[in-house]
Design an enzyme around this catalytic site. Sequence first.
Site, PDB file in Angstrom:
ATOM      1  N   GLY A  15      11.794  43.096  55.841  1.00 37.40           N
ATOM      2  CA  GLY A  15      12.084  42.474  57.140  1.00 37.40           C
ATOM      3  C   GLY A  15      12.926  43.370  58.027  1.00 37.40           C
ATOM      4  O   GLY A  15      13.318  44.475  57.652  1.00 37.40           O
ATOM      5  N   GLN A  16      13.226  42.855  59.252  1.00 31.45           N
ATOM      6  CA  GLN A  16      13.944  43.669  60.237  1.00 31.45           C
ATOM      7  C   GLN A  16      15.308  44.118  59.698  1.00 31.45           C
ATOM      8  O   GLN A  16      15.650  45.301  59.756  1.00 31.45           O
ATOM      9  CB  GLN A  16      14.176  42.849  61.517  1.00 31.45           C
ATOM     10  CG  GLN A  16      14.920  43.600  62.599  1.00 31.45           C
ATOM     11  CD  GLN A  16      15.456  42.705  63.709  1.00 31.45           C
ATOM     12  OE1 GLN A  16      15.558  41.489  63.561  1.00 31.45           O
ATOM     13  NE2 GLN A  16      15.820  43.314  64.808  1.00 31.45           N
ATOM     14  N   ASP A  38      10.143  42.038  48.141  1.00 31.20           N
ATOM     15  CA  ASP A  38       9.598  41.249  49.250  1.00 31.20           C
ATOM     16  C   ASP A  38       8.323  40.569  48.760  1.00 31.20           C
ATOM     17  O   ASP A  38       7.766  40.968  47.733  1.00 31.20           O
ATOM     18  CB  ASP A  38       9.301  42.168  50.463  1.00 31.20           C
ATOM     19  CG  ASP A  38       9.220  41.379  51.785  1.00 31.20           C
ATOM     20  OD1 ASP A  38      10.142  41.520  52.607  1.00 31.20           O
ATOM     21  OD2 ASP A  38       8.250  40.612  51.951  1.00 31.20           O
ATOM     22  N   ARG A  40       5.606  40.866  50.274  1.00 37.04           N
ATOM     23  CA  ARG A  40       4.641  41.969  50.430  1.00 37.04           C
ATOM     24  C   ARG A  40       5.119  43.150  49.595  1.00 37.04           C
ATOM     25  O   ARG A  40       6.328  43.332  49.439  1.00 37.04           O
ATOM     26  CB  ARG A  40       4.591  42.408  51.901  1.00 37.04           C
ATOM     27  CG  ARG A  40       4.124  41.343  52.878  1.00 37.04           C
ATOM     28  CD  ARG A  40       4.391  41.793  54.297  1.00 37.04           C
ATOM     29  NE  ARG A  40       5.821  41.730  54.631  1.00 37.04           N
ATOM     30  CZ  ARG A  40       6.357  42.363  55.682  1.00 37.04           C
ATOM     31  NH1 ARG A  40       5.600  43.132  56.446  1.00 37.04           N
ATOM     32  NH2 ARG A  40       7.655  42.256  55.949  1.00 37.04           N
ATOM     33  N   TYR A 146      14.452  26.050  61.299  1.00 39.42           N
ATOM     34  CA  TYR A 146      15.183  27.243  60.839  1.00 39.42           C
ATOM     35  C   TYR A 146      16.689  26.983  60.885  1.00 39.42           C
ATOM     36  O   TYR A 146      17.405  27.246  59.922  1.00 39.42           O
ATOM     37  CB  TYR A 146      14.813  28.424  61.737  1.00 39.42           C
ATOM     38  CG  TYR A 146      15.618  29.675  61.525  1.00 39.42           C
ATOM     39  CD1 TYR A 146      16.482  30.146  62.508  1.00 39.42           C
ATOM     40  CD2 TYR A 146      15.509  30.423  60.352  1.00 39.42           C
ATOM     41  CE1 TYR A 146      17.212  31.311  62.331  1.00 39.42           C
ATOM     42  CE2 TYR A 146      16.231  31.598  60.170  1.00 39.42           C
ATOM     43  CZ  TYR A 146      17.079  32.021  61.170  1.00 39.42           C
ATOM     44  OH  TYR A 146      17.816  33.176  60.996  1.00 39.42           O
ATOM     45  N   LYS A 150      19.527  26.719  57.927  1.00 42.09           N
ATOM     46  CA  LYS A 150      20.713  27.577  57.910  1.00 42.09           C
ATOM     47  C   LYS A 150      21.992  26.728  57.786  1.00 42.09           C
ATOM     48  O   LYS A 150      22.949  27.129  57.119  1.00 42.09           O
ATOM     49  CB  LYS A 150      20.744  28.464  59.156  1.00 42.09           C
ATOM     50  CG  LYS A 150      19.723  29.587  59.120  1.00 42.09           C
ATOM     51  CD  LYS A 150      19.922  30.468  57.889  1.00 42.09           C
ATOM     52  CE  LYS A 150      18.842  31.486  57.682  1.00 42.09           C
ATOM     53  NZ  LYS A 150      19.032  32.287  56.442  1.00 42.09           N
ATOM     54  N   ILE A 176      19.503  40.271  66.376  1.00 44.34           N
ATOM     55  CA  ILE A 176      19.729  41.646  65.930  1.00 44.34           C
ATOM     56  C   ILE A 176      18.721  42.573  66.612  1.00 44.34           C
ATOM     57  O   ILE A 176      17.506  42.310  66.616  1.00 44.34           O
ATOM     58  CB  ILE A 176      19.585  41.756  64.397  1.00 44.34           C
ATOM     59  CG1 ILE A 176      20.567  40.790  63.704  1.00 44.34           C
ATOM     60  CG2 ILE A 176      19.821  43.212  63.946  1.00 44.34           C
ATOM     61  CD1 ILE A 176      22.035  41.005  64.018  1.00 44.34           C
TER      62      ILE A 176
HETATM   63  C1  VAH Z   1      15.622  34.355  65.312  1.00 41.79           C
HETATM   64  N1  VAH Z   1      16.336  36.680  65.103  1.00 41.79           N
HETATM   65  O1  VAH Z   1      15.451  34.591  66.500  1.00 41.79           O
HETATM   66  C2  VAH Z   1      16.476  35.337  64.499  1.00 41.79           C
HETATM   67  C3  VAH Z   1      17.923  34.956  64.548  1.00 41.79           C
HETATM   68  C4  VAH Z   1      19.800  34.255  66.009  1.00 41.79           C
HETATM   69  C5  VAH Z   1      18.360  34.444  65.908  1.00 41.79           C
HETATM   70  O2  VAH Z   1      18.252  34.058  63.556  1.00 41.79           O
HETATM   71  O3  VAH Z   1      15.136  33.383  64.753  1.00 41.79           O
END
Ligand code: VAH
Length: 321
Positions: A15-16, A38, A40, A146, A150, A176
């Site tokens: 990943g990034q 990963d 992949r 998401y 978290k 990021i």
């Molecule tokens: C997203 N780059 O956009 C991630 C991050 C704060 C954003 O968790 O889902």
Amino acid sequence: MSRTVPRVLVTGAMGQIGSELTLALRERYGHDNVVATDLRTPSGPLAETGPSDVLDVTDMNSIAEIIRKYRIDTVYHLAAILSATGEKNPAMCWRVNMEGSLNVLNLAVELKLGTVIIPSSIAVFGPETPRVATPQETVLKPRTMYGVTKVCGELLGEYYVRRFGADVRGLRYPGIISSETPPGGGTTDFAVEIFYKAVQEGSYTCFVKEDTSLPMMYMPDCIKATIDLAEADFRKLKHHSDFNVGALSFTAGELATEIRKHMPDFRVVYEPDFRQAIADSWPSSIDDSAAREEWGWKPAWDLSSMTADMLSRLSARFGRV
Ligand code: VAH
């Protein structure tokens, strides 16, 4: 206090963040001490500079097998479905993010691992959260699956610290920005895509409005923050799995203006899509005083230096110097 060299497992290494963090960890701890995994098959420098393996983090036995095979004592658990992709398939986002984190936490206790890093995100915040200088302790009512995963990840991390004495640490990553591995499925991806399009095409259609302001961080600062937290003295931490970390905050328009200082003809069109609602639910800036006080967090990159470095790297890669 001399540190023993950790034997590190990185999940989501393709990943990034994972792809660059893995290489930084190998430089710091020795290439053979950092295993890149990963879903992949890891490829390129990740496969060429140290041990790598395929790993589905929803399969606890597979994680245990990798931990035993490589004598792992430290885990950077980066495998996750991000915000935009998560909204397209919330059930998958919940399953991957929560089963993956629970598997890592349960193995940390069962196999008596050392430090476990489970990243969080500014996605834990929602419209009820104060948007400017968002506090460390505040309302967490995310509007994405998401973000829900978290918040749950933070609560699980804290529970495993208090209930089982596990060493769990996490930081609320902002968006990021990086030049090596394009991100996938994030709402903050516009702040990365804009650089690639500027260098390759001289123009960009941005999927958020010009005045959309979000907290961001350049990858070198992200890697420093992650490793600094992992190496901090756990006994001195008051927080564990939910540190606010800030570095930059800018609007999409301010970023375009900064790019135009290097590329005067660069043009941006703003065509918001479904990700605008996600971005609108997140803060515009972060109060990271707890991270600064508890483990010495201090970012090194600002909008100007990041923009210059990103354009320099991408121009060299795409032959536009
Ligand atoms: C997203 N780059 O956009 C991630 C991050 C704060 C954003 O968790 O889902």
